[in-house]
Design an enzyme around this catalytic site. Structure first.
Site, PDB file in Angstrom:
ATOM      1  N   SER A  15      31.240  35.674  42.312  1.00 12.43           N
ATOM      2  CA  SER A  15      31.950  34.621  42.592  1.00 12.43           C
ATOM      3  C   SER A  15      33.066  34.866  43.640  1.00 12.43           C
ATOM      4  O   SER A  15      33.981  35.686  43.630  1.00 12.43           O
ATOM      5  CB  SER A  15      32.678  33.634  41.453  1.00 12.43           C
ATOM      6  OG  SER A  15      33.492  32.890  41.885  1.00 12.43           O
ATOM      7  N   LEU A  16      33.126  33.865  44.533  1.00 14.62           N
ATOM      8  CA  LEU A  16      34.016  34.309  45.608  1.00 14.62           C
ATOM      9  C   LEU A  16      35.413  33.801  45.292  1.00 14.62           C
ATOM     10  O   LEU A  16      36.390  33.762  46.059  1.00 14.62           O
ATOM     11  CB  LEU A  16      33.460  33.781  47.115  1.00 14.62           C
ATOM     12  CG  LEU A  16      32.454  34.625  47.586  1.00 14.62           C
ATOM     13  CD1 LEU A  16      31.527  33.960  48.442  1.00 14.62           C
ATOM     14  CD2 LEU A  16      33.008  36.205  48.190  1.00 14.62           C
ATOM     15  N   THR A  63      31.985  26.125  37.037  1.00 14.22           N
ATOM     16  CA  THR A  63      30.756  26.439  37.829  1.00 14.22           C
ATOM     17  C   THR A  63      29.438  26.176  37.173  1.00 14.22           C
ATOM     18  O   THR A  63      29.541  25.889  35.822  1.00 14.22           O
ATOM     19  CB  THR A  63      30.892  27.597  38.798  1.00 14.22           C
ATOM     20  OG1 THR A  63      29.624  27.481  39.847  1.00 14.22           O
ATOM     21  CG2 THR A  63      30.886  28.866  38.150  1.00 14.22           C
ATOM     22  N   LYS A  67      29.038  22.345  34.686  1.00 19.35           N
ATOM     23  CA  LYS A  67      29.663  21.201  35.265  1.00 19.35           C
ATOM     24  C   LYS A  67      29.535  19.787  34.688  1.00 19.35           C
ATOM     25  O   LYS A  67      30.696  18.977  34.792  1.00 19.35           O
ATOM     26  CB  LYS A  67      29.356  21.220  36.687  1.00 19.35           C
ATOM     27  CG  LYS A  67      29.660  22.087  37.652  1.00 19.35           C
ATOM     28  CD  LYS A  67      29.545  21.854  39.203  1.00 19.35           C
ATOM     29  CE  LYS A  67      29.996  22.869  39.885  1.00 19.35           C
ATOM     30  NZ  LYS A  67      29.595  22.692  41.392  1.00 19.35           N
ATOM     31  N   ASP A 103      34.059  19.281  45.159  1.00 19.36           N
ATOM     32  CA  ASP A 103      32.972  19.754  46.042  1.00 19.36           C
ATOM     33  C   ASP A 103      32.689  18.427  47.087  1.00 19.36           C
ATOM     34  O   ASP A 103      32.725  19.089  48.146  1.00 19.36           O
ATOM     35  CB  ASP A 103      31.677  19.626  45.315  1.00 19.36           C
ATOM     36  CG  ASP A 103      31.681  20.936  44.066  1.00 19.36           C
ATOM     37  OD1 ASP A 103      32.357  21.902  44.473  1.00 19.36           O
ATOM     38  OD2 ASP A 103      31.335  20.940  43.333  1.00 19.36           O
ATOM     39  N   GLY A 133      22.884  18.506  42.549  1.00 17.53           N
ATOM     40  CA  GLY A 133      24.268  18.133  42.108  1.00 17.53           C
ATOM     41  C   GLY A 133      25.235  18.120  43.438  1.00 17.53           C
ATOM     42  O   GLY A 133      25.934  17.465  43.618  1.00 17.53           O
ATOM     43  N   ARG A 155      12.237  15.938  47.682  1.00 13.57           N
ATOM     44  CA  ARG A 155      10.988  16.338  47.250  1.00 13.57           C
ATOM     45  C   ARG A 155      10.273  15.193  46.110  1.00 13.57           C
ATOM     46  O   ARG A 155       9.367  14.793  46.289  1.00 13.57           O
ATOM     47  CB  ARG A 155      10.760  17.642  46.776  1.00 13.57           C
ATOM     48  CG  ARG A 155       9.465  18.215  46.428  1.00 13.57           C
ATOM     49  CD  ARG A 155       9.588  19.687  46.062  1.00 13.57           C
ATOM     50  NE  ARG A 155      10.454  20.052  44.996  1.00 13.57           N
ATOM     51  CZ  ARG A 155      10.780  21.011  44.537  1.00 13.57           C
ATOM     52  NH1 ARG A 155      10.076  22.252  45.193  1.00 13.57           N
ATOM     53  NH2 ARG A 155      11.466  21.465  43.615  1.00 13.57           N
ATOM     54  N   GLU A 158      12.362  10.126  42.786  1.00 17.30           N
ATOM     55  CA  GLU A 158      13.310   9.417  41.858  1.00 17.30           C
ATOM     56  C   GLU A 158      14.657  10.003  41.737  1.00 17.30           C
ATOM     57  O   GLU A 158      15.547   9.294  41.398  1.00 17.30           O
ATOM     58  CB  GLU A 158      12.546   9.652  40.485  1.00 17.30           C
ATOM     59  CG  GLU A 158      11.190   9.076  40.156  1.00 17.30           C
ATOM     60  CD  GLU A 158       9.967   9.593  41.120  1.00 17.30           C
ATOM     61  OE1 GLU A 158      10.036  11.028  41.272  1.00 17.30           O
ATOM     62  OE2 GLU A 158       8.985   8.840  41.255  1.00 17.30           O
ATOM     63  N   GLN A 251      36.872  23.199  49.273  1.00 19.23           N
ATOM     64  CA  GLN A 251      36.702  22.597  47.988  1.00 19.23           C
ATOM     65  C   GLN A 251      37.826  23.452  47.110  1.00 19.23           C
ATOM     66  O   GLN A 251      38.621  23.051  46.139  1.00 19.23           O
ATOM     67  CB  GLN A 251      35.258  22.705  47.185  1.00 19.23           C
ATOM     68  CG  GLN A 251      34.686  23.886  46.947  1.00 19.23           C
ATOM     69  CD  GLN A 251      35.173  24.692  45.835  1.00 19.23           C
ATOM     70  OE1 GLN A 251      35.924  24.057  44.951  1.00 19.23           O
ATOM     71  NE2 GLN A 251      34.955  26.240  45.905  1.00 19.23           N
TER      72      GLN A 251
HETATM   73  P1  ATR Z   1      21.598  21.115  41.047  1.00 20.85           P
HETATM   74  O1  ATR Z   1      21.655  22.355  40.121  1.00 20.85           O
HETATM   75  O2  ATR Z   1      22.567  21.512  42.492  1.00 20.85           O
HETATM   76  O3  ATR Z   1      21.384  20.250  40.631  1.00 20.85           O
HETATM   77  P2  ATR Z   1      18.857  21.523  41.588  1.00 20.85           P
HETATM   78  O4  ATR Z   1      18.417  20.616  40.543  1.00 20.85           O
HETATM   79  O5  ATR Z   1      18.245  23.045  41.914  1.00 20.85           O
HETATM   80  O6  ATR Z   1      20.188  21.571  41.904  1.00 20.85           O
HETATM   81  O7  ATR Z   1      18.224  21.205  42.925  1.00 20.85           O
HETATM   82  C1  ATR Z   1      18.510  21.127  44.412  1.00 20.85           C
HETATM   83  C2  ATR Z   1      17.786  20.406  45.076  1.00 20.85           C
HETATM   84  O8  ATR Z   1      16.824  21.082  45.862  1.00 20.85           O
HETATM   85  C3  ATR Z   1      16.747  19.278  44.403  1.00 20.85           C
HETATM   86  O9  ATR Z   1      16.813  18.145  45.473  1.00 20.85           O
HETATM   87  C4  ATR Z   1      15.505  20.012  44.596  1.00 20.85           C
HETATM   88  O10 ATR Z   1      14.267  19.111  44.836  1.00 20.85           O
HETATM   89  P3  ATR Z   1      13.647  18.499  43.597  1.00 20.85           P
HETATM   90  O11 ATR Z   1      14.615  17.333  43.203  1.00 20.85           O
HETATM   91  O12 ATR Z   1      12.317  17.840  44.018  1.00 20.85           O
HETATM   92  O13 ATR Z   1      13.556  19.241  42.510  1.00 20.85           O
HETATM   93  C5  ATR Z   1      15.628  20.780  45.856  1.00 20.85           C
HETATM   94  N1  ATR Z   1      14.440  21.876  46.275  1.00 20.85           N
HETATM   95  C6  ATR Z   1      14.881  23.170  45.327  1.00 20.85           C
HETATM   96  N2  ATR Z   1      13.703  23.753  45.895  1.00 20.85           N
HETATM   97  C7  ATR Z   1      12.920  23.109  46.605  1.00 20.85           C
HETATM   98  C8  ATR Z   1      11.781  23.420  47.538  1.00 20.85           C
HETATM   99  N3  ATR Z   1      11.317  24.693  47.450  1.00 20.85           N
HETATM  100  N4  ATR Z   1      11.507  22.644  48.079  1.00 20.85           N
HETATM  101  C9  ATR Z   1      12.072  21.532  48.510  1.00 20.85           C
HETATM  102  N5  ATR Z   1      13.132  21.088  47.487  1.00 20.85           N
HETATM  103  C10 ATR Z   1      13.722  22.108  46.936  1.00 20.85           C
END
Ligand code: ATR
Length: 279
Positions: A15-16, A63, A67, A103, A133, A155, A158, A251
């Protein structure tokens, strides 16, 4: 007074945040410590938190992956963290453990420092790409700051729809990544909020950016590498670009302000962090 601060998460080894908060302390000539508390998933989380609370800290950062999990262990949550449903900063105030989320605010502050005129205009059209997140934090902060045109592309549709639920008045449009790629030229600000493009997948781009509006600004929250493939293409297409490592600094600046009441200027920390990240 010596500050006692820290960070919980797993992993936190690289971590930074210790570097950032120790730099803040040095800058305002106060003594203190910023301790990393690594909590593996196999540990008894409630026991670890109870022990950390006994250490006499003014506060700590939270982190991944805690969270959300930290929330039931707090006495109070501020409204934005409640809306986002995640806490990244905990502060000990008048005997109570209070949760915040810095954030989104940190991100907006980092943009404002570089593009003050843009951030004064709440009518700009903004596209957030990705719906994890980080997107949630940034979306709610824009919404609360009065920005009226914030759309989300993801992607999984929902997930993007779910983020918009608490701000129905905003009329956010939700798109697939394919749809978003067709309309990039309609936005003043495009923000990549997913982990796509992060090391080692540095060639990856979540969407193509070959058509951009004149004067557009493109931002990426990924900071390893500093200049992602997404930002490279944005620059080639004529956009101004905004780097992800600045969000990390702002942040932290806001978290430090919550704990100590002092806003430490970022000054050349931006350049120093860039050098650190570039090795
Ligand atoms: P967090 O931990 O911040 O909630 P996460 O659940 O890993 O993060 O998701 C981060 C975002 O990256 C999501 O919007 C994810 O898309 P999905 O909701 O469809 O899963 C997106 N994401 C991660 N890898 C991806 C990839 N290879 N192509 C497109 N979107 C991607």
């Amino acid at each position: 007074m010596d500050y006692r601060l820290g960070l919980i998460g797993y992993p936190v080894e690289h971590s930074l945040s210790p570097w950032i908060h120790e730099s803040f302390m040095k800058q305002i000539a106060v003594k203190g410590s910023y301790t990393k508390y690594e909590i593996p998933l196999s540990d008894d989380f409630s026991k670890r938190i109870a022990n950390i609370k006994k250490e006499g800290l003014q506060g700590f950062n939270v982190t991944v992956p805690y969270k959300q999990r930290i929330i039931p262990f707090l006495d109070k949550i501020d409204s934005i963290a409640g809306e986002i449903g995640a806490v990244n900063t905990v502060s000990f105030e008048d005997g109570l453990w209070v949760g915040y989320n810095t954030d989104g605010f940190g991100y907006l502050r980092s943009l404002e420092m570089e593009f003050p005129a843009l951030m004064e205009n709440t009518a700009i059209r903004i596209l957030l790409v990705g719906a994890g997140g980080a997107c949630r934090g940034i979306y709610h902060t824009f919404a609360n700051a009065g920005f009226r045109n914030v759309d989300i592309a993801n992607r999984t549709i929902e997930k993007a729809e779910d983020i918009t639920k608490k701000h129905e008045k905003l009329n956010t449009k939700v798109f697939t990544l394919e749809e978003a790629a067709e309309r990039t030229d309609q936005y003043d600000l495009i923000i990549q909020t997913s982990s796509v493009g992060m090391k080692p997948g540095i060639e990856e781009k979540i969407i193509q950016l070959d058509r951009l509006k004149k004067g557009a600004i493109v931002s990426d929250i990924v900071y390893q590498p500093i200049k992602t493939a997404f930002l490279k293409q944005a620059k080639e297409s004529g956009a101004a670009i905004h780097f992800g490592h600045t969000m990390l600094l702002y942040q932290a600046q806001y978290a430090f302000e919550i704990w100590t009441g002092k806003r430490v200027p970022i000054d050349d920390m931006d350049k120093k962090l860039k050098l650190l990240l570039e090795g």
